[in-house]
Write an enzyme that holds these catalytic residues in place. Structure first.
Site, PDB file in Angstrom:
ATOM      1  N   GLY A  12       0.821  -1.212   0.000  1.00  0.00           N
ATOM      2  CA  GLY A  12       0.000   0.000   0.000  1.00  0.00           C
ATOM      3  C   GLY A  12       0.855   1.263   0.000  1.00  0.00           C
ATOM      4  O   GLY A  12       2.098   1.198  -0.027  1.00  0.00           O
ATOM      5  N   THR A 133      -6.513   5.757  13.228  1.00  0.00           N
ATOM      6  CA  THR A 133      -6.938   6.774  12.268  1.00  0.00           C
ATOM      7  C   THR A 133      -7.764   7.899  12.887  1.00  0.00           C
ATOM      8  O   THR A 133      -8.510   7.687  13.851  1.00  0.00           O
ATOM      9  CB  THR A 133      -7.777   6.103  11.159  1.00  0.00           C
ATOM     10  N   GLU A 135     -10.326   8.900  11.616  1.00  0.00           N
ATOM     11  CA  GLU A 135     -11.740   8.533  11.416  1.00  0.00           C
ATOM     12  C   GLU A 135     -12.389   8.120  12.733  1.00  0.00           C
ATOM     13  O   GLU A 135     -13.610   8.118  12.866  1.00  0.00           O
ATOM     14  CB  GLU A 135     -11.859   7.399  10.403  1.00  0.00           C
ATOM     15  N   TYR A 157     -15.792   1.068   8.739  1.00  0.00           N
ATOM     16  CA  TYR A 157     -14.320   1.144   8.791  1.00  0.00           C
ATOM     17  C   TYR A 157     -13.869   1.698  10.141  1.00  0.00           C
ATOM     18  O   TYR A 157     -13.016   1.119  10.822  1.00  0.00           O
ATOM     19  CB  TYR A 157     -13.816   2.036   7.652  1.00  0.00           C
ATOM     20  N   LYS A 161     -11.788  -0.039  13.208  1.00  0.00           N
ATOM     21  CA  LYS A 161     -10.526   0.533  13.699  1.00  0.00           C
ATOM     22  C   LYS A 161     -10.614   0.903  15.181  1.00  0.00           C
ATOM     23  O   LYS A 161      -9.601   0.973  15.875  1.00  0.00           O
ATOM     24  CB  LYS A 161     -10.143   1.758  12.857  1.00  0.00           C
TER      25      LYS A 161
HETATM   26  P1  NDP Z   1      -3.710   1.370   1.309  1.00  0.00           P
HETATM   27  O1  NDP Z   1      -5.127   1.083   1.020  1.00  0.00           O
HETATM   28  O2  NDP Z   1      -2.872   2.081   0.295  1.00  0.00           O
HETATM   29  O3  NDP Z   1      -2.959  -0.006   1.656  1.00  0.00           O
HETATM   30  C1  NDP Z   1      -3.574  -1.024   2.382  1.00  0.00           C
HETATM   31  C2  NDP Z   1      -2.696  -2.242   2.360  1.00  0.00           C
HETATM   32  O4  NDP Z   1      -3.352  -3.303   3.068  1.00  0.00           O
HETATM   33  C3  NDP Z   1      -2.420  -2.793   0.960  1.00  0.00           C
HETATM   34  O5  NDP Z   1      -1.104  -3.310   0.945  1.00  0.00           O
HETATM   35  C4  NDP Z   1      -3.429  -3.926   0.828  1.00  0.00           C
HETATM   36  O6  NDP Z   1      -3.059  -4.923  -0.082  1.00  0.00           O
HETATM   37  C5  NDP Z   1      -3.377  -4.464   2.253  1.00  0.00           C
HETATM   38  N1  NDP Z   1      -4.521  -5.275   2.642  1.00  0.00           N
HETATM   39  C6  NDP Z   1      -5.841  -4.972   2.520  1.00  0.00           C
HETATM   40  N2  NDP Z   1      -6.590  -5.954   3.039  1.00  0.00           N
HETATM   41  C7  NDP Z   1      -5.745  -6.890   3.487  1.00  0.00           C
HETATM   42  C8  NDP Z   1      -5.916  -8.156   4.117  1.00  0.00           C
HETATM   43  N3  NDP Z   1      -7.106  -8.645   4.391  1.00  0.00           N
HETATM   44  N4  NDP Z   1      -4.815  -8.860   4.450  1.00  0.00           N
HETATM   45  C9  NDP Z   1      -3.569  -8.391   4.167  1.00  0.00           C
HETATM   46  N5  NDP Z   1      -3.350  -7.215   3.557  1.00  0.00           N
HETATM   47  C10 NDP Z   1      -4.420  -6.476   3.232  1.00  0.00           C
HETATM   48  O7  NDP Z   1      -3.670   2.169   2.694  1.00  0.00           O
HETATM   49  P2  NDP Z   1      -2.620   3.258   3.224  1.00  0.00           P
HETATM   50  O8  NDP Z   1      -1.258   2.827   2.903  1.00  0.00           O
HETATM   51  O9  NDP Z   1      -3.089   4.608   2.825  1.00  0.00           O
HETATM   52  O10 NDP Z   1      -2.870   3.165   4.789  1.00  0.00           O
HETATM   53  C11 NDP Z   1      -2.148   2.251   5.605  1.00  0.00           C
HETATM   54  C12 NDP Z   1      -2.898   1.990   6.883  1.00  0.00           C
HETATM   55  O11 NDP Z   1      -3.092   3.200   7.592  1.00  0.00           O
HETATM   56  C13 NDP Z   1      -4.299   1.404   6.691  1.00  0.00           C
HETATM   57  O12 NDP Z   1      -4.526   0.527   7.777  1.00  0.00           O
HETATM   58  C14 NDP Z   1      -5.219   2.608   6.795  1.00  0.00           C
HETATM   59  O13 NDP Z   1      -6.487   2.199   7.249  1.00  0.00           O
HETATM   60  C15 NDP Z   1      -4.486   3.425   7.834  1.00  0.00           C
HETATM   61  N6  NDP Z   1      -4.644   4.862   7.754  1.00  0.00           N
HETATM   62  C16 NDP Z   1      -4.383   5.525   6.581  1.00  0.00           C
HETATM   63  C17 NDP Z   1      -4.449   6.899   6.532  1.00  0.00           C
HETATM   64  C18 NDP Z   1      -4.184   7.647   5.271  1.00  0.00           C
HETATM   65  O14 NDP Z   1      -4.557   8.836   5.213  1.00  0.00           O
HETATM   66  N7  NDP Z   1      -3.527   7.063   4.276  1.00  0.00           N
HETATM   67  C19 NDP Z   1      -4.778   7.698   7.751  1.00  0.00           C
HETATM   68  C20 NDP Z   1      -4.986   6.877   8.929  1.00  0.00           C
HETATM   69  C21 NDP Z   1      -4.912   5.531   8.921  1.00  0.00           C
HETATM   70  P3  NDP Z   1      -3.315  -4.756  -1.681  1.00  0.00           P
HETATM   71  O15 NDP Z   1      -2.188  -3.860  -2.177  1.00  0.00           O
HETATM   72  O16 NDP Z   1      -3.233  -6.142  -2.187  1.00  0.00           O
HETATM   73  O17 NDP Z   1      -4.655  -4.114  -1.830  1.00  0.00           O
HETATM   74  P1  GDR Z   2     -11.246   9.454   4.021  1.00  0.00           P
HETATM   75  O1  GDR Z   2     -10.570   9.724   2.599  1.00  0.00           O
HETATM   76  O2  GDR Z   2     -12.623   8.972   3.928  1.00  0.00           O
HETATM   77  O3  GDR Z   2     -11.011  10.702   4.827  1.00  0.00           O
HETATM   78  O4  GDR Z   2     -10.352   8.253   4.568  1.00  0.00           O
HETATM   79  P2  GDR Z   2     -11.210  10.000   1.163  1.00  0.00           P
HETATM   80  O5  GDR Z   2     -10.120  10.619   0.375  1.00  0.00           O
HETATM   81  O6  GDR Z   2     -11.868   8.792   0.616  1.00  0.00           O
HETATM   82  O7  GDR Z   2     -12.357  11.084   1.480  1.00  0.00           O
HETATM   83  C1  GDR Z   2     -12.062  12.353   2.029  1.00  0.00           C
HETATM   84  C2  GDR Z   2     -13.298  13.232   1.972  1.00  0.00           C
HETATM   85  O8  GDR Z   2     -13.570  13.568   0.615  1.00  0.00           O
HETATM   86  C3  GDR Z   2     -14.964  13.426   0.381  1.00  0.00           C
HETATM   87  N1  GDR Z   2     -15.201  13.192  -1.049  1.00  0.00           N
HETATM   88  C4  GDR Z   2     -14.814  12.108  -1.747  1.00  0.00           C
HETATM   89  N2  GDR Z   2     -14.123  11.012  -1.378  1.00  0.00           N
HETATM   90  C5  GDR Z   2     -13.846  10.077  -2.339  1.00  0.00           C
HETATM   91  N3  GDR Z   2     -13.113   8.996  -2.013  1.00  0.00           N
HETATM   92  N4  GDR Z   2     -14.304  10.201  -3.619  1.00  0.00           N
HETATM   93  C6  GDR Z   2     -15.020  11.286  -4.031  1.00  0.00           C
HETATM   94  O9  GDR Z   2     -15.421  11.382  -5.181  1.00  0.00           O
HETATM   95  C7  GDR Z   2     -15.292  12.297  -3.054  1.00  0.00           C
HETATM   96  N5  GDR Z   2     -15.926  13.487  -3.089  1.00  0.00           N
HETATM   97  C8  GDR Z   2     -15.871  14.018  -1.883  1.00  0.00           C
HETATM   98  C9  GDR Z   2     -15.367  12.247   1.258  1.00  0.00           C
HETATM   99  O10 GDR Z   2     -16.780  12.230   1.444  1.00  0.00           O
HETATM  100  C10 GDR Z   2     -14.566  12.555   2.511  1.00  0.00           C
HETATM  101  O11 GDR Z   2     -15.246  13.447   3.325  1.00  0.00           O
HETATM  102  C11 GDR Z   2      -8.928   8.242   4.410  1.00  0.00           C
HETATM  103  C12 GDR Z   2      -8.486   6.783   4.302  1.00  0.00           C
HETATM  104  O12 GDR Z   2      -7.132   6.759   3.973  1.00  0.00           O
HETATM  105  C13 GDR Z   2      -8.699   6.067   5.614  1.00  0.00           C
HETATM  106  O13 GDR Z   2      -8.095   4.771   5.535  1.00  0.00           O
HETATM  107  C14 GDR Z   2      -8.019   6.867   6.730  1.00  0.00           C
HETATM  108  O14 GDR Z   2      -8.249   6.238   7.966  1.00  0.00           O
HETATM  109  C15 GDR Z   2      -8.554   8.291   6.763  1.00  0.00           C
HETATM  110  O15 GDR Z   2      -8.317   8.883   5.500  1.00  0.00           O
HETATM  111  C16 GDR Z   2      -7.877   9.133   7.812  1.00  0.00           C
END
Ligand code: NDP
Ligand code: GDR
Length: 353
Positions: A12, A133, A135, A157, A161
């Site tokens: 990821g 998170t 969230e 979600y 979490k």
């Molecule tokens: P991504 O969605 O980019 O990556 C998620 C990763 O988890 C991928 O490698 C995915 O694999 C893997 N995965 C999903 N389901 C499973 C499973 N069942 N078993 C094993 N692996 C799995 O997320 P981010 O890198 O953005 O985020 C990393 C973590 O931080 C997540 O837990 C997210 O919820 C949390 N988080 C993210 C934030 C953000 O703003 N980015 C903020 C706060 C928390 P595959 O590549 O095959 O899909």
């Molecule tokens: P979020 O991220 O839900 O905060 O979760 P996302 O970018 O999906 O949404 C942010 C905000 O934008 C609004 N929005 C849209 N969102 C998406 N995806 N697509 C659209 O077209 C769109 N238009 C408006 C959403 O409603 C929302 O309010 C991310 C993830 O990385 C989580 O795993 C992580 O925990 C939190 O950030 C912190």
């Protein structure tokens, strides 16, 4: 002796940046990846090594957070000094459609890893980082949100979490495991998944600029997020596992921005000034120079329950970890658009897509 880390979710966005950081610090890095019918290692290709290398530093294992025996086997094999649990079904809107799977992977998956540590007697050896998170804060209770702000999850979600957060606290208190929750606010980058809003915007802006797309459809433009750069946030994860004790920390920028402004800035970086007209579902973004409609609201992207405002207070991380963000949200938007333009101009497949 090299330190050994195991990263779940290594394929990821955060997994890729963290793997790079730990390799740079001299770690041997093991990553858990899911079996997929197509390649899912694109983000780590540049650091992946030939498995025939006599001394590999990045080693991948097949696995899934829903499979306890597999997790126990991998942890036993790797004997990690640090586990970073980043794997999750991480899309909030998708969690409304797959709530049970999300609970299983994101909630119980965390328990499975902690149990693996306990079953294998690694409580004193293995430090644990949990990707918690912002969230969790959900429906606004106070702003800015800090470690002591009450949680109010607003999606399957976030509820999954929430379980993960508390089971980490419990295993720290019950079994003395060095375990930390990083309560991370949104962090983005050119490696961000294509369906999260910032990357959806940066890709669309690049595609519109190059004439491959007419319009961008979005959901709630009023939602406000505290957006930082993922490369900086993985440093905070590592700092948490280096402390004497496990603890819980907010990582955030302390600045919040509506989705609408992110869109405006992203277009500005390609020389287009957007003019917003209308309200709610009728709101539209027009190119001020040509009058062409470039952005429309599509209610299909509205969520059954929304998190309207996230704004974090990173004071504890600043004081205890010495962590602070560096990239502003405007620079982040510019970097993402620039990188998407580069990819689309150079990759024929992307260009076609
Ligand atoms: P991504 O969605 O980019 O990556 C998620 C990763 O988890 C991928 O490698 C995915 O694999 C893997 N995965 C999903 N389901 C499973 C499973 N069942 N078993 C094993 N692996 C799995 O997320 P981010 O890198 O953005 O985020 C990393 C973590 O931080 C997540 O837990 C997210 O919820 C949390 N988080 C993210 C934030 C953000 O703003 N980015 C903020 C706060 C928390 P595959 O590549 O095959 O899909
Ligand atoms: P979020 O991220 O839900 O905060 O979760 P996302 O970018 O999906 O949404 C942010 C905000 O934008 C609004 N929005 C849209 N969102 C998406 N995806 N697509 C659209 O077209 C769109 N238009 C408006 C959403 O409603 C929302 O309010 C991310 C993830 O990385 C989580 O795993 C992580 O925990 C939190 O950030 C912190």
């Amino acid at each position: 002796m090299r330190k050994v880390a195991l990263i779940t979710g290594v394929t990821g966005q955060d997994g890729a940046y963290l793997a790079q950081l730990l390799l740079d610090k001299g770690y041997t890095v093991h990553g858990l990846k899911r079996r997929s019918s197509s390649f899912n290692t694109g983000r780590i290709e540049h650091i992946y090594q030939d498995p025939h290398d006599p001394d590999p530093r990045l080693i991948l294992h097949y696995g899934d957070l829903t499979d306890a025996t597999n997790l126990i086997r991998v942890v036993q094999e790797v004997q990690p000094d640090e586990i970073y649990n980043l794997a999750a079904q991480s899309h909030v809107q998708v969690s409304f459609e797959t709530p049970e799977y999300t609970a299983n992977a994101d909630g119980i998956g965390t328990l499975r890893l902690l149990e693996a540590i306990r079953i294998l007697g690694l409580q004193q050896k293995t430090r644990f980082y949990q990707a918690s998170t912002s969230e969790l804060y959900g429906l606004v209770q106070e702003t800015p949100q800090r470690e002591t702000t009450p949680f109010y999850p607003r999606s399957p979600y976030a509820a999954a979490k929430l379980y993960a957060y508390w089971i980490v606290v419990n295993y720290r208190e019950a079994y003395g495991i060095h375990a930390s929750n990083g309560i991370l606010f949104n962090h983005e980058s050119p490696l961000r998944g294509e369906t999260f809003v910032t990357r959806k915007i940066s890709r669309a802006v690049a595609a519109i600029k190059l004439g491959h797309q007419d319009k961008l459809y979005l959901g709630n433009l009023d939602a406000k997020r505290d957006w930082g750069h993922a490369r900086e946030y993985v440093k905070g994860m590592w700092l948490m596992t280096q402390q004497d004790k496990g603890d819980d920390y907010v990582l955030a920028t302390g600045v919040t921005t509506p989705v609408r402004d992110f869109v405006t800035w992203a277009f500005e970086d390609t020389g287009v000034t957007l003019e917003w007209r209308g309200q709610g579902v009728d709101e539209r973004g027009f190119d001020a120079a040509t009058g062409r409609c470039l952005v429309e609201v599509d209610p299909r992207y509205f969520r059954p329950t929304e998190v309207e405002l996230l704004l974090g207070d990173p004071t504890k991380a600043q004081e205890k970890l010495g962590w602070t963000h560096q990239t502003s949200v405007r620079d982040l938007a510019a970097e993402m658009v620039r990188e998407d333009l580069k990819v689309m101009q150079t990759s024929p497949v992307m260009k076609e897509a």
